[in-house]
Design a protein around this motif. Structure first.
Motif, mmCIF file in Angstrom:
data_model
loop_
_atom_site.group_PDB
_atom_site.id
_atom_site.type_symbol
_atom_site.label_atom_id
_atom_site.label_comp_id
_atom_site.label_asym_id
_atom_site.label_seq_id
_atom_site.Cartn_x
_atom_site.Cartn_y
_atom_site.Cartn_z
ATOM 1 N N HIS A 86 8.489 12.377 -8.906
ATOM 2 C CA HIS A 86 8.110 11.831 -10.212
ATOM 3 C C HIS A 86 6.607 12.000 -10.454
ATOM 4 C CE1 HIS A 86 12.042 10.314 -11.302
ATOM 5 N NE2 HIS A 86 12.182 10.013 -10.033
ATOM 6 N N GLY A 87 6.108 13.190 -10.174
ATOM 7 C CA GLY A 87 4.700 13.508 -10.454
ATOM 8 C C GLY A 87 3.730 12.990 -9.402
ATOM 9 N N HIS A 88 4.223 12.328 -8.380
ATOM 10 C CA HIS A 88 3.328 11.792 -7.350
ATOM 11 C C HIS A 88 3.480 12.626 -6.075
ATOM 12 C CE1 HIS A 88 1.174 8.887 -4.900
ATOM 13 N NE2 HIS A 88 2.153 8.986 -4.019
ATOM 14 N N LEU A 89 2.329 13.087 -5.527
ATOM 15 C CA LEU A 89 2.393 13.879 -4.294
ATOM 16 C C LEU A 89 2.418 12.935 -3.091
ATOM 17 C CD1 LEU A 89 2.278 16.600 -2.736
ATOM 18 C CD2 LEU A 89 -0.213 16.305 -2.695
ATOM 19 N N LEU A 90 3.477 13.044 -2.328
ATOM 20 C CA LEU A 90 3.581 12.263 -1.094
ATOM 21 C C LEU A 90 3.327 13.255 0.036
ATOM 22 C CD1 LEU A 90 4.500 9.250 -0.955
ATOM 23 C CD2 LEU A 90 6.776 10.078 -0.365
ATOM 24 N N ASP B 191 0.818 -1.201 0.000
ATOM 25 C CA ASP B 191 0.000 0.000 0.000
ATOM 26 C C ASP B 191 0.864 1.269 0.000
ATOM 27 O OD1 ASP B 191 -2.493 1.099 -0.130
ATOM 28 O OD2 ASP B 191 -2.744 1.296 2.039
ATOM 29 N N MET B 192 1.885 1.238 -0.839
ATOM 30 C CA MET B 192 2.753 2.434 -0.961
ATOM 31 C C MET B 192 3.473 2.382 -2.312
ATOM 32 S SD MET B 192 6.001 1.623 1.522
ATOM 33 C CE MET B 192 6.947 0.098 1.376
ATOM 34 N N PRO B 193 3.942 3.554 -2.771
ATOM 35 C CA PRO B 193 4.749 3.539 -3.994
ATOM 36 C C PRO B 193 6.150 3.019 -3.682
ATOM 37 C CG PRO B 193 4.521 5.786 -3.160
ATOM 38 C CD PRO B 193 3.747 4.895 -2.220
ATOM 39 N N VAL B 194 6.736 2.327 -4.658
ATOM 40 C CA VAL B 194 8.102 1.836 -4.473
ATOM 41 C C VAL B 194 8.951 2.191 -5.686
ATOM 42 C CG1 VAL B 194 7.468 -0.090 -2.949
ATOM 43 C CG2 VAL B 194 7.582 -0.482 -5.429
ATOM 44 N N ALA B 195 10.262 2.305 -5.465
ATOM 45 C CA ALA B 195 11.215 2.575 -6.542
ATOM 46 C C ALA B 195 12.113 1.367 -6.705
ATOM 47 C CB ALA B 195 12.061 3.799 -6.191
ATOM 48 N N ALA B 196 12.409 1.020 -7.977
ATOM 49 C CA ALA B 196 13.204 -0.191 -8.225
ATOM 50 C C ALA B 196 14.404 0.057 -9.142
ATOM 51 C CB ALA B 196 12.318 -1.285 -8.830
ATOM 52 N N SER B 197 14.524 1.286 -9.688
ATOM 53 C CA SER B 197 15.687 1.512 -10.564
ATOM 54 C C SER B 197 16.843 2.074 -9.738
ATOM 55 C CB SER B 197 15.340 2.486 -11.691
ATOM 56 O OG SER B 197 15.292 3.796 -11.183
#
Ligand code: HEM
Length: 385
Positions: A285-289, A37-43
């Motif tokens: 990256h365009g996402h509001l946290l 239930d959260m955004p994740v980064a993989a690069s």
């Protein structure tokens, strides 16, 4: 933002999380991982940048209330540099580094060498579990040497450490929370005794930093506990994953140098997912946290990004030093304080194994333990000839 679903308890995923990481990376710089239930980064680029992003931090700006039965645990954990942000983190880390110097780390080398050889001397003739016989005992005994506490106390320290780490396991129950609090209290009482007993080693130096006003007693106690908790299990599993990776790549017996150690760390690191809390509203990256919301940083995925590491699944010690640093030790403010010691242990430990057991073979295919938060083997059955 695209969403992807993958249960972190799915056995196939736990055995090999890398194909899912490839899907995440292909889906964008940030992807919503449904189960977390959260955004994740993989690069590699995004994980590296977010680890250094000062608008994010490990501290939860809206911490949940703490039940009374957990008080013993939080009484220790609240002084841990790993859970703090500046300005307290800055002071604490600098104070600890006054004692945990590169000279102190280097002085551990003969002890690590002697311990490694002692463990190899005791290997049986038939198949045996290399984790039990080598990878598990080495790091905890090295931390005991570092701190200056008797090595015979290692089993007690490990039991307290494991109980405390249980607080970070998903789905923990009330009994685990009580056990974590009890372990923190017992560990603190043990250290109080050590402090009054004219210790040497790092503890003696940290006591001097305390006397000069660099650390409070609570911070001193927590730092000793943190060095054990943060320092042993990741090293155990890097040793285990490293041996398995080297044998699988047909590279067992190769000289263990810095380049090989860096590739062991990159190829199959033990800690894959760390979270950060937004310390303020922040757009990524365009996402509001919003302040207090989380983002997941997948270190294990960043290390298998084909952009900086072509053919990332291939174990290739010749990548170093051209490839960028892997993210196994994190980056930015919380970059692993024990990285120089971990690297030394890996070089000496793997070196002793490779030179003393050149014919080492796997007796069974290795299997990872059924938990995602530590990517390490359950067992590593080998024969030495
Ligand atoms: C922090 C990995 C060994 C002590 C970290 C972090 C990572 C990490 C990824 C940063 C976490 C974050 O950014 O949220 C590893 C790995 C190891 C290892 C892969 C073994 C191969 C050790 C050892 C010690 C140690 C041997 C100490 C003796 C610490 C401490 C921190 C830390 C104190 C907190 C630093 C801070 O918050 O400023 N480690 N570690 N680690 N590690 Fe390690």
């Amino acid at each position: 933002m695209r969403r992807l679903s993958q249960s972190p308890t799915d056995p196939a995923f736990v055995q090999d999380p890398y194909p899912f990481y490839d899907r995440l990376r292909a889906a964008g710089p940030l992807v919503w991982w449904d189960e977390y239930d959260m955004p994740v980064a993989a690069s590699h680029a995004v994980v590296s940048a977010l680890l250094r992003d000062r608008r994010l931090g490990r501290e939860d700006p809206n911490p949940p209330p703490r039940p009374a039965h957990q008080a013993g645990f939080w009484g220790v954990e609240d002084h841990s540099m790993l859970e703090l942000e500046p300005p307290r983190h800055t002071r604490l880390r600098a104070s600890v580094l006054r004692a945990f110097t590169s000279r102190r780390v280097a002085a551990l080398a003969p002890g690590i060498e002697a311990l490694s050889n002692e463990l190899v001397d005791a290997f049986p003739d038939g198949p045996f579990d290399l984790l039990d016989a080598f990878a598990r005992p080495l790091p905890v005994r090295v931390i005991a040497q570092l701190l200056g506490v008797p090595e015979r106390d290692a089993p007690r320290l490990l039991a307290w450490s494991n109980a405390m780490v249980g607080m970070y396991q998903a789905g923990r129950d009330h009994a685990a929370e009580v056990a974590a609090a009890d372990a923190a209290t017992a560990f603190t009482a043990y250290l109080e005794h050590v402090f009054t007993d004219a210790p040497d080693g790092l503890i003696a130096d940290l006591l001097r930093v305390e006397a000069e006003g660099g650390l409070t007693r609570a911070e001193l106690t927590t730092t000793c506990i943190l060095l054990l908790n943060a320092g042993h299990e990741a090293t155990v599993h890097t040793l285990g994953n490293g041996v398995a990776g080297l044998v699988a790549a047909g590279l067992w017996g190769r000289t263990v140098d810095d380049a090989l150690v860096e590739e062991v760390l990159r190829h199959d690191p033990p800690l894959h997912l760390f979270t950060r809390y937004a310390q303020q509203d922040v757009e990524i990256h365009g996402h509001l946290l919003k302040r207090g919301e989380r983002v997941g940083l997948l270190l294990g995925a960043a290390n298998r990004d084909p952009v900086p590491y072509p053919e990332p699944a291939r174990f290739d010690p010749t990548r170093f030093p051209d490839a960028p640093a892997a993210t196994s030790f994190g980056a930015g403010l919380h970059f692993c304080l024990g990285a120089p010691l971990a690297r030394l242990e890996l070089r000496i430990g793997l070196g002793a194994l490779a030179s003393r057991c050149p014919g080492l073979r796997l007796a069974e295919p290795p299997r990872y333990a059924d938990i995602y938060h530590f990517h390490g083997l359950a067992k590593l059955s080998v024969t030495r000839d």
